[in-house]
Design an enzyme around this catalytic site. Structure first.
Site, short mmCIF file in Angstrom:
data_model
loop_
_atom_site.label_atom_id
_atom_site.label_comp_id
_atom_site.label_asym_id
_atom_site.label_seq_id
_atom_site.Cartn_x
_atom_site.Cartn_y
_atom_site.Cartn_z
N GLY B 137 -5.14 17.71 19.54
CA GLY B 137 -4.34 18.93 19.52
C GLY B 137 -5.14 20.18 19.83
N ASP B 155 2.03 19.61 12.22
CA ASP B 155 2.38 18.57 11.25
C ASP B 155 1.15 17.67 11.12
OD1 ASP B 155 3.44 16.50 9.80
OD2 ASP B 155 5.05 16.03 11.21
N ASP B 158 -4.71 16.60 6.21
CA ASP B 158 -5.58 17.59 5.60
C ASP B 158 -6.78 17.88 6.51
OD1 ASP B 158 -3.90 17.52 3.44
OD2 ASP B 158 -5.11 16.08 2.33
#
Lengths: 283, 283
Positions: B137, B155, B158
């Site tokens: 990402g 989305d 952690d």
């Protein structure tokens, strides 16, 4: 060594025990005090988590300040249960309060919290406005004269064991009778998430909404109760918890609180759709 | 046999395993699917709970419908992570959406959810508006052209392991650059309760509020995440999540949701005092 509470047969939450401080079987229930690094001192009744030093402020803020911010003229308060003293502690912070009657069935809970959990129980020691009755709450409200309390706070265990009578029509009807015309009832209202808690939540709400003209429910994040999603009921004869909220008056009191604030007050009544549906269902 | 997640060294949550459905070490992480009576099928990454059949609706409602009710003109969406498909499923319910780019670093998460968790992943099968990129990402947003997305949904796991880059200034700056002038960024924002989660929450918020003119945080009850008290961040260039909420427009869409509603939307931004203080603290 771990303290474990089962949320369902197949779901459990466990806290490592640094020290099992004390254990006693009273006339009513099994009482245990433990110490844990994260939560500090905590105590359980019949194996169910009641209070931890780390998160008791959440529960006690939400049971106390919500009604006080709706009706700042509350003077006479009845607390049913609440043997740990946290609810009395928060209510007694209001100088406007004249008297608090606290009815705890099990004197041993009070005495042991005074010994092992002063963070909540030190409020029970020396305020002239507070009277503690070691009696059954259900009988106490039966025998109380009408229209004498402005606020009743039901700080009870679950409806299993000694708390059972506090989830009955008889109890709610007596609460209604002994509340003034401006009276408010707040009750420990279980949780919408796990099946047994949701069942008790629906059952309780169904009874309260047949007893009081106004019956709402509000939520808070309570990490040491099953699912962390817990509820209080707000029932009243006159006041709506949102329309009648006196934000400015409450904020002018300058009470410092770690969880409650008057924006959160409004937000807490905004429930998830599935919870609203559960509460609206005829039960 | 039990699946156990430690919330702290001395706090753990355990779920009885009826069946350990599948286990695989992908190039990025350990992936496990289990079955439990209460929660249904659930899966974990590196031993951390990701999704259960019973409560995934809460997370996916709150990540998706909050921004969509603020800006009903959202057309082009970027989802970072979200390999289980639940976020895409909710976003693709809006007919007004033209395109969804979903960037999941680990193809195996998508493929295994398609096999074992169709409740969330079936949305990934056949919508012509959805493109899935199996990429990092952080690199994806670096290489994206400016002002092309109306909404970015982070989305993520952690900030340990593959999710780490998604909590950096570099990532947030690129999100800002590739969002349109009306753009909104929603990110998985950790939790205020346990120490490590609260640390990441503060660190993340501190960076986002230096990157976006509007940076708010909202909360929801997520029983299978640590403490049950979880947060999303709402950052934007133009829209305030409360003042610009289009309740009537959203309600007229007649989308059925189990957790989200437009009252809850407002309530979710009303945070406990201790959480507000943590978020306001300079970090």
């Amino acid at each position: 060594m771990w303290f474990t509470e089962h949320y369902q047969n197949d779901i459990k939450f466990s806290i490592e025990v640094q020290e099992h401080i004390y254990s006693e079987k009273s006339n009513y229930q099994q009482i245990d005090f433990y110490k844990n690094k994260t939560f500090g001192t905590f105590f359980t009744l019949d194996g169910f988590m009641m209070v931890t030093q780390k998160d008791e402020f959440i529960y006690h803020d939400m049971i106390s300040h919500v009604p006080m911010a709706v009706n700042p003229n509350i003077k006479n308060v009845l607390i049913i249960g609440g043997g740990d003293g946290g609810t009395a502690r928060e209510i007694l912070r209001y100088k406007s309060i004249s008297s608090v009657d606290m009815v705890e069935i099990d004197e041993r809970v009070v005495r042991l919290c005074q010994k092992f959990l002063p963070q909540t129980a030190s409020s029970l020691d020396d305020d002239f406005r507070l009277k503690i009755y070691f009696e059954d709450g259900l009988k106490f409200v039966q025998n109380s004269s009408s229209e004498q309390y402005d606020l009743i706070l039901v700080d009870s265990t679950d409806p299993i064991g000694p708390g059972e009578g506090l989830f009955t029509y008889e109890f709610y009807n007596n609460c209604n009778r002994i509340l003034t015309k401006e009276g408010i009832l707040i009750n420990q209202h279980e949780s919408p998430y796990y099946e047994q808690d949701a069942y008790e939540m629906k059952r309780s709400h169904s009874k309260i909404k047949k007893t009081f003209p106004i019956a709402k429910v509000y939520q808070f994040h309570m990490p040491t109760y099953a699912s962390g999603h817990w509820l209080f009921g707000f029932a009243s004869k006159k006041y709506d918890p949102i329309k009648d909220l006196k934000s400015n008056l409450w904020n002018n009191l300058n009470l410092q609180t770690k969880y409650y604030n008057t924006d959160l007050h409004i937000g807490a009544f905004m429930l998830p759709t599935y919870v609203k549906q559960q509460l609206e269902s005829n039960y």
